[in-house]
Design a protein around this motif. Structure first.
Motif, PDB file in Angstrom:
ATOM      1  N   HIS A 269       2.670  -7.477 -14.800  1.00  0.00           N
ATOM      2  CA  HIS A 269       2.808  -8.016 -15.790  1.00  0.00           C
ATOM      3  C   HIS A 269       2.337  -6.393 -15.946  1.00  0.00           C
ATOM      4  CE1 HIS A 269      -1.545  -8.874 -16.538  1.00  0.00           C
ATOM      5  NE2 HIS A 269      -1.135  -9.468 -14.695  1.00  0.00           N
ATOM      6  N   ASP A 270       1.124  -5.706 -15.573  1.00  0.00           N
ATOM      7  CA  ASP A 270       1.363  -4.474 -15.921  1.00  0.00           C
ATOM      8  C   ASP A 270       1.213  -3.658 -15.493  1.00  0.00           C
ATOM      9  OD1 ASP A 270      -0.379  -5.384 -14.067  1.00  0.00           O
ATOM     10  OD2 ASP A 270      -2.128  -3.831 -14.294  1.00  0.00           O
ATOM     11  N   LEU A 271       2.132  -4.039 -14.409  1.00  0.00           N
ATOM     12  CA  LEU A 271       2.949  -2.853 -14.081  1.00  0.00           C
ATOM     13  C   LEU A 271       3.849  -1.026 -13.941  1.00  0.00           C
ATOM     14  CD1 LEU A 271       2.036  -4.553 -11.428  1.00  0.00           C
ATOM     15  CD2 LEU A 271       3.989  -4.189 -10.372  1.00  0.00           C
ATOM     16  N   PRO A 272       4.162  -0.048 -13.914  1.00  0.00           N
ATOM     17  CA  PRO A 272       4.767   0.423 -15.155  1.00  0.00           C
ATOM     18  C   PRO A 272       6.188   0.385 -14.132  1.00  0.00           C
ATOM     19  CG  PRO A 272       3.601   2.095 -12.996  1.00  0.00           C
ATOM     20  CD  PRO A 272       2.842   0.488 -13.351  1.00  0.00           C
ATOM     21  N   ALA A 273       7.097   0.896 -15.132  1.00  0.00           N
ATOM     22  CA  ALA A 273       8.808   0.237 -14.557  1.00  0.00           C
ATOM     23  C   ALA A 273       9.198   0.938 -13.502  1.00  0.00           C
ATOM     24  CB  ALA A 273       9.891   1.247 -16.376  1.00  0.00           C
ATOM     25  N   ASP A 274       8.533   2.337 -12.465  1.00  0.00           N
ATOM     26  CA  ASP A 274       8.573   2.203 -11.322  1.00  0.00           C
ATOM     27  C   ASP A 274       8.167   1.686 -10.586  1.00  0.00           C
ATOM     28  OD1 ASP A 274       6.255   3.704 -12.183  1.00  0.00           O
ATOM     29  OD2 ASP A 274       6.389   5.103 -10.766  1.00  0.00           O
ATOM     30  N   ALA A 275       6.745   1.282 -10.703  1.00  0.00           N
ATOM     31  CA  ALA A 275       6.460   0.354  -9.778  1.00  0.00           C
ATOM     32  C   ALA A 275       7.141  -1.120  -9.605  1.00  0.00           C
ATOM     33  CB  ALA A 275       4.851   0.349  -9.746  1.00  0.00           C
ATOM     34  N   LEU A 276       7.358  -1.438 -11.082  1.00  0.00           N
ATOM     35  CA  LEU A 276       7.611  -3.197 -10.521  1.00  0.00           C
ATOM     36  C   LEU A 276       9.211  -3.189 -10.281  1.00  0.00           C
ATOM     37  CD1 LEU A 276       7.996  -5.576 -12.179  1.00  0.00           C
ATOM     38  CD2 LEU A 276       8.740  -4.876 -14.536  1.00  0.00           C
ATOM     39  N   ALA A 277       9.888  -1.619 -10.624  1.00  0.00           N
ATOM     40  CA  ALA A 277      11.388  -1.922 -10.039  1.00  0.00           C
ATOM     41  C   ALA A 277      11.428  -1.361  -8.327  1.00  0.00           C
ATOM     42  CB  ALA A 277      11.938  -0.667 -10.307  1.00  0.00           C
ATOM     43  N   VAL A 278      10.237  -1.048  -8.081  1.00  0.00           N
ATOM     44  CA  VAL A 278      10.075  -0.752  -6.191  1.00  0.00           C
ATOM     45  C   VAL A 278       9.821  -2.758  -6.541  1.00  0.00           C
ATOM     46  CG1 VAL A 278       8.263  -0.491  -4.173  1.00  0.00           C
ATOM     47  CG2 VAL A 278       9.618   1.084  -6.128  1.00  0.00           C
TER      48      VAL A 278
ATOM     49  N   ASP B  20      -8.770  -1.572 -15.041  1.00  0.00           N
ATOM     50  CA  ASP B  20      -8.622  -2.220 -15.928  1.00  0.00           C
ATOM     51  C   ASP B  20      -7.011  -1.790 -15.928  1.00  0.00           C
ATOM     52  OD1 ASP B  20      -7.972  -2.686 -18.633  1.00  0.00           O
ATOM     53  OD2 ASP B  20      -7.608  -0.641 -19.495  1.00  0.00           O
ATOM     54  N   CYS B  21      -6.758  -2.939 -15.795  1.00  0.00           N
ATOM     55  CA  CYS B  21      -5.409  -3.763 -14.754  1.00  0.00           C
ATOM     56  C   CYS B  21      -5.541  -4.882 -14.487  1.00  0.00           C
ATOM     57  CB  CYS B  21      -4.793  -2.623 -13.828  1.00  0.00           C
ATOM     58  SG  CYS B  21      -5.603  -2.636 -11.848  1.00  0.00           S
ATOM     59  N   GLY B  22      -4.052  -5.484 -13.661  1.00  0.00           N
ATOM     60  CA  GLY B  22      -3.767  -6.685 -13.398  1.00  0.00           C
ATOM     61  C   GLY B  22      -4.181  -6.951 -11.854  1.00  0.00           C
ATOM     62  N   HIS B  23      -3.594  -8.097 -11.139  1.00  0.00           N
ATOM     63  CA  HIS B  23      -4.277  -8.426  -9.412  1.00  0.00           C
ATOM     64  C   HIS B  23      -3.907  -7.738  -8.681  1.00  0.00           C
ATOM     65  CE1 HIS B  23      -5.633 -11.283  -6.956  1.00  0.00           C
ATOM     66  NE2 HIS B  23      -4.836 -10.826  -5.932  1.00  0.00           N
ATOM     67  N   LEU B  24      -3.109  -6.881  -8.793  1.00  0.00           N
ATOM     68  CA  LEU B  24      -1.832  -5.373  -7.737  1.00  0.00           C
ATOM     69  C   LEU B  24      -2.174  -4.252  -7.810  1.00  0.00           C
ATOM     70  CD1 LEU B  24       1.065  -7.788  -7.993  1.00  0.00           C
ATOM     71  CD2 LEU B  24      -0.913  -7.538  -6.318  1.00  0.00           C
ATOM     72  N   PRO B  25      -3.601  -3.621  -8.382  1.00  0.00           N
ATOM     73  CA  PRO B  25      -4.358  -1.933  -8.211  1.00  0.00           C
ATOM     74  C   PRO B  25      -3.267  -1.057  -7.442  1.00  0.00           C
ATOM     75  CG  PRO B  25      -6.274  -3.123  -7.727  1.00  0.00           C
ATOM     76  CD  PRO B  25      -4.933  -4.493  -7.827  1.00  0.00           C
ATOM     77  N   ALA B  26      -2.959  -1.263  -6.228  1.00  0.00           N
ATOM     78  CA  ALA B  26      -2.629  -0.570  -5.897  1.00  0.00           C
ATOM     79  C   ALA B  26      -1.479  -0.431  -6.171  1.00  0.00           C
ATOM     80  CB  ALA B  26      -2.361  -0.560  -4.221  1.00  0.00           C
ATOM     81  N   LEU B  27      -0.221  -0.884  -7.314  1.00  0.00           N
ATOM     82  CA  LEU B  27       0.844  -0.886  -7.306  1.00  0.00           C
ATOM     83  C   LEU B  27       0.937  -0.126  -9.136  1.00  0.00           C
ATOM     84  CD1 LEU B  27       2.592  -4.023  -5.705  1.00  0.00           C
ATOM     85  CD2 LEU B  27       2.951  -1.615  -5.672  1.00  0.00           C
ATOM     86  N   ALA B  28      -0.119  -0.768  -9.358  1.00  0.00           N
ATOM     87  CA  ALA B  28      -0.435  -0.718 -11.043  1.00  0.00           C
ATOM     88  C   ALA B  28      -0.881   0.844 -11.210  1.00  0.00           C
ATOM     89  CB  ALA B  28      -0.969  -1.344 -12.063  1.00  0.00           C
ATOM     90  N   ARG B  29      -2.311   1.500 -10.629  1.00  0.00           N
ATOM     91  CA  ARG B  29      -2.878   2.176 -11.071  1.00  0.00           C
ATOM     92  C   ARG B  29      -2.910   2.505  -9.164  1.00  0.00           C
ATOM     93  NH1 ARG B  29      -5.556   3.190 -15.743  1.00  0.00           N
ATOM     94  NH2 ARG B  29      -4.668   1.478 -17.287  1.00  0.00           N
TER      95      ARG B  29
ATOM     96  N   TRP C  44       0.449  -1.363  -0.064  1.00  0.00           N
ATOM     97  CA  TRP C  44      -0.189   0.216   0.383  1.00  0.00           C
ATOM     98  C   TRP C  44       1.087   1.349   0.179  1.00  0.00           C
ATOM     99  CZ3 TRP C  44      -4.622  -1.094  -1.514  1.00  0.00           C
ATOM    100  CH2 TRP C  44      -5.243  -2.477  -0.534  1.00  0.00           C
ATOM    101  N   GLN C  45       1.898   0.969  -0.277  1.00  0.00           N
ATOM    102  CA  GLN C  45       3.153   2.017  -0.067  1.00  0.00           C
ATOM    103  C   GLN C  45       2.510   3.603  -1.527  1.00  0.00           C
ATOM    104  OE1 GLN C  45       7.350   1.469  -2.107  1.00  0.00           O
ATOM    105  NE2 GLN C  45       6.134  -0.444  -2.261  1.00  0.00           N
ATOM    106  N   PHE C  46       2.098   3.377  -2.148  1.00  0.00           N
ATOM    107  CA  PHE C  46       1.755   4.625  -2.895  1.00  0.00           C
ATOM    108  C   PHE C  46       0.295   4.860  -2.525  1.00  0.00           C
ATOM    109  CE2 PHE C  46       4.397   2.349  -6.201  1.00  0.00           C
ATOM    110  CZ  PHE C  46       5.274   2.727  -5.926  1.00  0.00           C
ATOM    111  N   VAL C  47      -0.394   4.160  -2.354  1.00  0.00           N
ATOM    112  CA  VAL C  47      -2.142   4.541  -1.781  1.00  0.00           C
ATOM    113  C   VAL C  47      -2.155   4.872  -0.781  1.00  0.00           C
ATOM    114  CG1 VAL C  47      -4.743   3.165  -1.445  1.00  0.00           C
ATOM    115  CG2 VAL C  47      -2.985   2.417  -3.133  1.00  0.00           C
ATOM    116  N   ALA C  48      -1.384   4.111   0.434  1.00  0.00           N
ATOM    117  CA  ALA C  48      -1.827   5.019   1.997  1.00  0.00           C
ATOM    118  C   ALA C  48      -1.113   7.315   2.184  1.00  0.00           C
ATOM    119  CB  ALA C  48      -0.583   4.508   2.528  1.00  0.00           C
ATOM    120  N   PRO C  49      -0.531   7.546   1.421  1.00  0.00           N
ATOM    121  CA  PRO C  49      -0.225   8.582   1.137  1.00  0.00           C
ATOM    122  C   PRO C  49      -1.113   9.515   1.165  1.00  0.00           C
ATOM    123  CG  PRO C  49       2.004   7.895   0.507  1.00  0.00           C
ATOM    124  CD  PRO C  49       1.069   7.034   0.523  1.00  0.00           C
TER     125      PRO C  49
END
Length: 230
Positions: A136-145, A205-214, A17-22
């Motif tokens: 599979h659908d994470l943007p590059a920065d979220a995928l790296a994290v 419109d995303c994969g299983h992990l929207p808190a990282l993807a969107r 939840w590191q992107f969503v919580a803030p």
């Protein structure tokens, strides 16, 4: 303002939840995101629910957000603390009296996932790859994290202990279905939500992990749900 209780899924931790919580805190909400004991072989779903209840203790206006496996915790948590709204995000929905280990066969999950793999040109018998299935659908920065953080080993204990779950709580419930989910396919989830909750799921419109993807879109969805409940 609401208290968002954000509960991650299997093999994960609160960093999901590191992107969503803030974003939610910036809007003035109280946010708690407990770490479930996913790698503890002595812990079953009751102990997972304990973590959520302890984290939410004494808080008001609770919006319980359950990702993936955390959906199984909802009937246990809502019998112990007051919850104003449940939001299920690509979540497992149990039936009354169903034990966690029976969920897979009871829902027809294996066949649904196999059918999706075949339709989309993947080998359903290939060795499990978390990037292919979950990232599979994470943007590059979220995928790296996500890759830098690694994954926690998920214990089988919650699925091995018989635990007939109580009925779904009498709490307003929303379901956010992920259209590109390769783990819990969209058509499978749509059927299950209608049959077990009697509601129509919303879609993202995303994969299983929207808190990282969107994450920003997920926050907007959560805020819309909460506003409709108040």
């Amino acid at each position: 303002m609401a208290t968002y209780v954000l509960v991650h899924g299997a093999g994960s931790d609160s960093s999901y939840w590191q992107f969503v919580a803030p974003m939610l805190r910036d809007r003035g909400h109280d946010v708690v995101a407990p770490d479930l004991p996913v790698d503890d072989d002595t812990a079953g779903l009751v102990q997972y629910a304990d973590r959520v209840v302890d984290a939410a203790a004494g808080r008001r206006d609770v919006v319980l957000v359950a990702q993936s496996m955390a959906g199984l915790l909802v009937p246990l948590v809502c019998t112990r603390i007051p919850v104003d709204l449940v939001v299920l995000v690509a979540a497992m929905v149990p039936a009354e009296g169903e034990s966690p280990g029976d969920w897979w066969a009871g829902t027809g999950h294996r066949q649904a996932r196999r059918d999706l793999d075949l339709r989309e040109g993947r080998d359903p018998d290939a060795e499990f790859d978390p990037v292919t299935t979950f990232l599979h659908d994470l943007p590059a920065d979220a995928l790296a994290v996500a890759l830098a953080g690694g994954a926690r080993s998920q214990s089988n204990t919650p699925f091995e202990r018989p635990l007939p779950l109580p009925a779904w709580p009498d709490v307003p419930t929303r379901f956010l279905l992920c259209l590109r989910d390769r783990f819990l396919p969209a058509e499978f989830q749509r059927r299950l939500v209608r049959e077990r909750l009697g509601i129509e799921p919303d879609e993202i419109d995303c994969g299983h992990l929207p808190a990282l993807a969107r994450p920003a879109e997920l926050v907007e969805r959560l805020e819309t749900y909460a506003a409709r409940t108040t």
